[in-house]
Design a protein around this motif. Structure first.
Motif, PDB file in Angstrom:
ATOM      1  N   VAL B  88       0.860  -1.190   0.000  1.00  0.00           N
ATOM      2  CA  VAL B  88       0.000   0.000   0.000  1.00  0.00           C
ATOM      3  C   VAL B  88       0.897   1.242   0.000  1.00  0.00           C
ATOM      4  O   VAL B  88       1.893   1.296   0.724  1.00  0.00           O
ATOM      5  N   GLY B  89       0.598   2.208  -0.833  1.00  0.00           N
ATOM      6  CA  GLY B  89       1.377   3.439  -0.885  1.00  0.00           C
ATOM      7  C   GLY B  89       2.630   3.327  -1.743  1.00  0.00           C
ATOM      8  O   GLY B  89       3.433   4.271  -1.813  1.00  0.00           O
ATOM      9  N   TYR B  90       2.799   2.177  -2.404  1.00  0.00           N
ATOM     10  CA  TYR B  90       3.970   1.968  -3.274  1.00  0.00           C
ATOM     11  C   TYR B  90       3.921   2.912  -4.477  1.00  0.00           C
ATOM     12  O   TYR B  90       2.880   3.101  -5.102  1.00  0.00           O
ATOM     13  N   LEU B  91       5.070   3.526  -4.783  1.00  0.00           N
ATOM     14  CA  LEU B  91       5.138   4.416  -5.945  1.00  0.00           C
ATOM     15  C   LEU B  91       6.087   3.904  -7.028  1.00  0.00           C
ATOM     16  O   LEU B  91       5.771   3.966  -8.210  1.00  0.00           O
ATOM     17  N   ASN B  92       7.251   3.430  -6.589  1.00  0.00           N
ATOM     18  CA  ASN B  92       8.240   3.005  -7.585  1.00  0.00           C
ATOM     19  C   ASN B  92       9.316   2.139  -6.918  1.00  0.00           C
ATOM     20  O   ASN B  92       9.504   2.198  -5.700  1.00  0.00           O
ATOM     21  N   ILE B  93      10.018   1.358  -7.728  1.00  0.00           N
ATOM     22  CA  ILE B  93      11.120   0.543  -7.200  1.00  0.00           C
ATOM     23  C   ILE B  93      12.240   0.469  -8.230  1.00  0.00           C
ATOM     24  O   ILE B  93      11.981   0.506  -9.439  1.00  0.00           O
ATOM     25  N   ASP B  94      13.450   0.420  -7.741  1.00  0.00           N
ATOM     26  CA  ASP B  94      14.586   0.182  -8.633  1.00  0.00           C
ATOM     27  C   ASP B  94      15.658  -0.598  -7.871  1.00  0.00           C
ATOM     28  O   ASP B  94      15.707  -0.562  -6.642  1.00  0.00           O
ATOM     29  N   VAL B  95      16.477  -1.296  -8.613  1.00  0.00           N
ATOM     30  CA  VAL B  95      17.522  -2.131  -8.007  1.00  0.00           C
ATOM     31  C   VAL B  95      18.882  -1.688  -8.534  1.00  0.00           C
ATOM     32  O   VAL B  95      19.048  -1.488  -9.740  1.00  0.00           O
ATOM     33  N   ASP B  96      19.808  -1.510  -7.624  1.00  0.00           N
ATOM     34  CA  ASP B  96      21.184  -1.167  -7.983  1.00  0.00           C
ATOM     35  C   ASP B  96      22.041  -2.399  -7.671  1.00  0.00           C
ATOM     36  O   ASP B  96      22.461  -2.608  -6.529  1.00  0.00           O
ATOM     37  N   LEU B  97      22.269  -3.212  -8.692  1.00  0.00           N
ATOM     38  CA  LEU B  97      22.998  -4.471  -8.487  1.00  0.00           C
ATOM     39  C   LEU B  97      24.449  -4.223  -8.096  1.00  0.00           C
ATOM     40  O   LEU B  97      25.035  -4.977  -7.321  1.00  0.00           O
ATOM     41  N   THR B  98      25.033  -3.151  -8.621  1.00  0.00           N
ATOM     42  CA  THR B  98      26.444  -2.855  -8.350  1.00  0.00           C
ATOM     43  C   THR B  98      26.696  -2.635  -6.859  1.00  0.00           C
ATOM     44  O   THR B  98      27.684  -3.116  -6.307  1.00  0.00           O
ATOM     45  N   HIS B  99      25.781  -1.916  -6.202  1.00  0.00           N
ATOM     46  CA  HIS B  99      25.984  -1.599  -4.787  1.00  0.00           C
ATOM     47  C   HIS B  99      25.124  -2.436  -3.851  1.00  0.00           C
ATOM     48  O   HIS B  99      25.130  -2.222  -2.641  1.00  0.00           O
ATOM     49  N   GLY B 100      24.345  -3.366  -4.427  1.00  0.00           N
ATOM     50  CA  GLY B 100      23.480  -4.199  -3.590  1.00  0.00           C
ATOM     51  C   GLY B 100      22.397  -3.400  -2.898  1.00  0.00           C
ATOM     52  O   GLY B 100      22.085  -3.647  -1.724  1.00  0.00           O
ATOM     53  N   LYS B 101      21.828  -2.425  -3.609  1.00  0.00           N
ATOM     54  CA  LYS B 101      20.789  -1.564  -3.016  1.00  0.00           C
ATOM     55  C   LYS B 101      19.452  -1.762  -3.730  1.00  0.00           C
ATOM     56  O   LYS B 101      19.401  -2.002  -4.945  1.00  0.00           O
ATOM     57  N   VAL B 102      18.388  -1.603  -2.964  1.00  0.00           N
ATOM     58  CA  VAL B 102      17.045  -1.546  -3.531  1.00  0.00           C
ATOM     59  C   VAL B 102      16.438  -0.223  -3.106  1.00  0.00           C
ATOM     60  O   VAL B 102      16.502   0.143  -1.922  1.00  0.00           O
ATOM     61  N   LEU B 103      15.892   0.522  -4.042  1.00  0.00           N
ATOM     62  CA  LEU B 103      15.229   1.792  -3.741  1.00  0.00           C
ATOM     63  C   LEU B 103      13.729   1.585  -3.905  1.00  0.00           C
ATOM     64  O   LEU B 103      13.276   1.142  -4.962  1.00  0.00           O
ATOM     65  N   ILE B 104      12.983   1.916  -2.865  1.00  0.00           N
ATOM     66  CA  ILE B 104      11.520   1.795  -2.967  1.00  0.00           C
ATOM     67  C   ILE B 104      10.903   3.130  -2.548  1.00  0.00           C
ATOM     68  O   ILE B 104      11.189   3.631  -1.446  1.00  0.00           O
ATOM     69  N   ALA B 105      10.104   3.699  -3.415  1.00  0.00           N
ATOM     70  CA  ALA B 105       9.433   4.965  -3.105  1.00  0.00           C
ATOM     71  C   ALA B 105       8.003   4.696  -2.648  1.00  0.00           C
ATOM     72  O   ALA B 105       7.287   3.907  -3.276  1.00  0.00           O
ATOM     73  N   TYR B 106       7.644   5.335  -1.528  1.00  0.00           N
ATOM     74  CA  TYR B 106       6.277   5.252  -1.002  1.00  0.00           C
ATOM     75  C   TYR B 106       5.740   6.660  -0.830  1.00  0.00           C
ATOM     76  O   TYR B 106       6.525   7.620  -0.690  1.00  0.00           O
ATOM     77  N   ASP B 107       4.438   6.785  -0.761  1.00  0.00           N
ATOM     78  CA  ASP B 107       3.925   8.110  -0.410  1.00  0.00           C
ATOM     79  C   ASP B 107       4.144   8.341   1.083  1.00  0.00           C
ATOM     80  O   ASP B 107       4.380   7.409   1.847  1.00  0.00           O
TER      81      ASP B 107
END
Lengths: 203, 137
Positions: B88-107
């Motif tokens: 709920v409230g999910y806006l976007n997601i992206d994965v940075d494989l090089t740095h082992g990061k996941v970015l998740i945008a929520y409202d």
């Protein structure tokens, strides 16, 4: 014989120390559809993973050794996984019971270790069959020629070495593996056994 | 059989050489291409170009920056995307494989629960080692 012992020792060292496992189990709630073809069989395999630790599936196959068609009810269990910042290793137990009866089945181990650049994997499988039991073994080593970003086409160039106890010969051949999104295609060409093909879709 | 053994020995050597070359290149470019963010006094790295692309168009949002272990391939990260997209409230997601990061945008209305995030990452077979929240006004 000495060389064979040496190679098996290498495999076991991989398995028991730092390197092992593969991806026959998906993420929790994930389904996978596969097509596989080599000198021993041609099959379509669907599995579902109630947890990231195990999967249950059905494989419909054309057995090229016994020259018959049947299905396997398959169970795969993730026995060990080690995640680090730059790598993952896995060790799996796999099994299957045939639609032809309980005396036609297989058990095996499957392992891999990979970073974004390097891949090492192995498989051992014992098949109990009507006419003659046999064992399959393989080792796979590979390199990613470039490091793609998330969503890009990812490429692996590998060398696969495999043997089955029916022919009792080791064959080595190149394999090309391509990933894009939820799709994976793996193609290998061996001048003795011709094509190995493996297609996978996760959903 | 000799060919097999030579291949077995040669491949890891080539791989190691490739890794070293990549690391040298990576270190050289690190300060130019990576965004060093500070959250509560903690520093963490993100790919600047990737981060800017991710936040463009976002407003009144929050971004969970997850550090994940075992996320070594695109294929392995697909389940993460699928899982968090249901939030709920999910806006976007992206994965940075090089740095082992996941970015998740929520409202902004969403309360991001670290233990819930940790469970979701584990359900994909990876491990969450850190989570930071960035606010986008």
């Amino acid at each position: 014989m000495g060389i064979r012992v040496c190679i098996l020792s290498l495999i076991l060292t991989f398995a028991l120390t730092t390197m092992s496992g593969a991806r026959p189990v998906s993420y929790t709630g994930g389904s996978t559809m596969m097509y596989f073809s080599d000198n021993l069989k041609e099959s379509v395999y669907y599995h579902y993973s109630p947890s990231y630790k195990y999967s249950l599936g059905l494989e419909w196959l054309k057995d090229k050794v016994q020259n018959e068609n049947y299905a396997y009810l398959r169970y795969t269990h993730l026995m060990n996984r080690k995640n680090t910042k730059n790598s993952q290793r896995n060790l799996y137990f796999q099994s299957g019971i045939s639609s032809k009866g309980l005396n036609k089945n297989f058990i095996g181990m499957h392992g891999d270790w990979e970073t974004r650049r390097v891949f090492a994997g192995f498989g051992l499988k014992h098949v109990q069959a009507d006419v003659k039991d046999y064992t399959e073994e393989y080792i796979q080593l590979g390199l990613a020629p470039y490091l793609g970003d998330y969503g890009d086409l990812h490429t692996w160039i590998l060398i696969k070495t495999k043997r089955n106890s029916l022919t009792n010969e080791w064959n080595s051949y190149p394999v090309l593996k391509l990933f894009k999104g939820n799709f994976m295609v793996e193609l290998g060409y061996d001048e003795n056994d011709e094509w190995d093909a493996h297609l996978m879709y996760r959903f | 059989m000799k060919k097999i053994i030579i291949s077995l020995l040669l491949l890891p050597s080539l791989a190691l050489a490739g890794e070293l070359e990549h690391e040298m290149h990576h270190n050289h470019d690190e300060h130019e291409n990576h965004l060093h963010e500070m959250v509560d006094g903690q520093e963490f790295q993100l790919d600047k170009e990737k981060f800017n692309k991710f936040v463009s168009g976002l407003s009144n949002a929050q971004i969970a920056v997850l550090s994940v272990q075992g996320m070594v391939c695109d294929f392995c990260a697909r389940g993460i995307e699928k899982t968090f997209k249901k939030d709920v409230g999910y806006l976007n997601i992206d994965v940075d494989l090089t740095h082992g990061k996941v970015l998740i945008a929520y409202d902004m209305s969403v309360l991001i629960d670290k233990s819930d995030v940790e469970k979701k990452i584990l359900s994909n077979g990876q491990n969450l080692v850190d989570m930071q929240i960035l606010s986008i006004p």
